[in-house]
Scaffold this active site. Structure first.
Site, PDB file in Angstrom:
ATOM      1  N   SER A  86      33.941 -76.364  -0.363  1.00  0.00           N
ATOM      2  CA  SER A  86      35.039 -77.258   0.010  1.00  0.00           C
ATOM      3  C   SER A  86      34.904 -77.830   1.414  1.00  0.00           C
ATOM      4  O   SER A  86      34.207 -77.292   2.270  1.00  0.00           O
ATOM      5  CB  SER A  86      36.414 -76.593  -0.107  1.00  0.00           C
ATOM      6  OG  SER A  86      36.650 -76.127  -1.408  1.00  0.00           O
ATOM      7  N   SER A  97      33.507 -77.315  -5.368  1.00  0.00           N
ATOM      8  CA  SER A  97      33.831 -77.756  -4.010  1.00  0.00           C
ATOM      9  C   SER A  97      35.108 -78.586  -4.011  1.00  0.00           C
ATOM     10  O   SER A  97      35.188 -79.626  -4.658  1.00  0.00           O
ATOM     11  CB  SER A  97      32.669 -78.580  -3.443  1.00  0.00           C
ATOM     12  OG  SER A  97      32.894 -78.927  -2.107  1.00  0.00           O
ATOM     13  N   ASP A 151      37.052 -81.118  -2.199  1.00  0.00           N
ATOM     14  CA  ASP A 151      36.778 -82.111  -1.155  1.00  0.00           C
ATOM     15  C   ASP A 151      37.994 -83.018  -1.006  1.00  0.00           C
ATOM     16  O   ASP A 151      38.264 -83.872  -1.865  1.00  0.00           O
ATOM     17  CB  ASP A 151      35.539 -82.919  -1.519  1.00  0.00           C
ATOM     18  CG  ASP A 151      34.365 -82.012  -1.874  1.00  0.00           C
ATOM     19  OD1 ASP A 151      34.015 -81.162  -1.040  1.00  0.00           O
ATOM     20  OD2 ASP A 151      33.813 -82.150  -2.980  1.00  0.00           O
TER      21      ASP A 151
END
Length: 347
Positions: A237, A275, A277
């Site tokens: 992240s 992840s 984002d």
């Protein structure tokens, strides 16, 4: 701050950097870190961002959100998406400390605004997160309310300059197979014969080992070979906060936030499945009063036909912030014997 001139790293920057090369080059924006470390087990912390030093609840800033990949647990994004404003400071911390940070931030806001929940509605606290469990005993819940309050107090008192790297919310973060953390940068944009600033701060915790790219140089491949490291998938992240004093509408700020994904691609990310984002962009150049005697509020906006320069400056600022977060981060030995090396060890 950002990348020093003697770093040996060269990013292809078109726009001039700000005086401090930090998000705090945007007038009124303040930042502070509180780092929590104890032996190898505890590596975590809190980073607080003040959009301005006034009464943020009654004098909101316009904002936009881009959830590029939604594998995340941030708090408060839904209302920012709906109303296009931010009404509290922004906290960055680890995933399992979002609740603690939200309670501390709520108490902070209630102390300063006796009308919240009585004469008006409640408050939308904005808390963002990444998982620092590779270097931190995240299950230990080591972030306490007093750490959040300390970060807020430090930002109010002396938030113009701040450290980057393995500090604050970035203490236990990892990025592209190396040590990640807090990074920041800024760019100057001339608009109608006046200089404005676009600044960014990131908490970097994304990317697969060996994928790091700096200024078009695939340096991560050489680092992985030197470390004899395994090829690991893109996960972790990143939180990206973009600030500017250019008057932009919430729609335009959402567009600016969306462009941060270009910066991640430049650094070697492909926005992996695991992840989260997330980008938040706000403008101090447009304020929205909580109370108004008028039904119509005057708001300025940018000519969309000329907004590309803002997009480009924001991408540059986010890209340098990511690399700066790694450059300033020291090698860290963490929980379960995990070690993540700082970028400078390979330069």
């Amino acid at each position: 701050m950002g990348l020093p001139k003697d770093s040996g790293l060269e990013l292809h920057s078109k726009w001039q950097r700000g005086k401090l090369n930090l998000i705090t080059d945007v007038p009124g924006v303040k930042v502070a870190n509180v780092t929590i470390q104890d032996g190898a087990e505890i590596n975590t912390g809190v980073t607080a961002i003040l959009p301005h030093t006034g009464d943020i609840f009654h004098d909101k800033v316009m904002a936009g959100v881009s959830v590029i990949n939604g594998f995340g647990k941030s708090l408060g994004l839904v209302q920012v998406e709906e109303l296009g404003t931010i009404e509290t400071p922004i906290i960055m911390t680890n995933t399992l400390s979002v609740g603690t940070a939200a309670e501390a931030l709520t108490e902070y806001m209630l102390e300063r605004n006796d009308d919240i929940g009585v004469k008006t509605g409640t408050v939308n606290c904005l808390v963002t997160e990444c998982n620092d469990g590779r270097l931190n005993d995240i299950r230990g819940l080591h972030v306490k309310k007093e750490h959040v309050r300390e970060a807020l107090s430090k930002a109010e008192a002396d938030g113009d300059t701040f450290e980057e790297g393995a500090v604050g919310g970035g203490t236990g973060m990892c990025c592209l197979g190396l040590k990640g953390g807090i990074g920041s940068s800024s760019r100057i944009v001339k608009v109608d014969d006046r200089d404005y600033t676009v600044g960014a701060i990131v908490m970097s915790n994304f990317g697969g080992s060996g994928n790091l790219v700096i200024g078009g140089d695939h340096i991560g491949k050489r680092i992985r070979e030197r470390m004899a490291a395994e090829d690991k998938k893109d996960l972790g992240s990143i939180i990206m906060i973009i600030a500017t004093d250019i008057p932009l509408s919430d729609r335009q700020l959402k567009r600016v936030a969306k462009r941060s994904s270009i910066a991640l691609g430049r650094c070697g990310s492909y926005l992996g499945n695991g992840s989260g984002d997330i980008a938040v962009a706000f403008s101090t150049g447009n304020r929205v009063p909580h109370y108004s005697d008028k039904s119509l509020i005057d708001i300025k906006m940018y000519d969309d036909e000329k907004i590309d320069r803002v997009f480009e400056a924001a991408v540059e600022a986010v890209e340098e912030s990511v690399i700066s977060s790694m450059y300033h981060a020291e090698t860290t030995k963490g929980v379960r014997g995990n070690i993540y090396y700082g970028l400078r060890e390979f330069l």
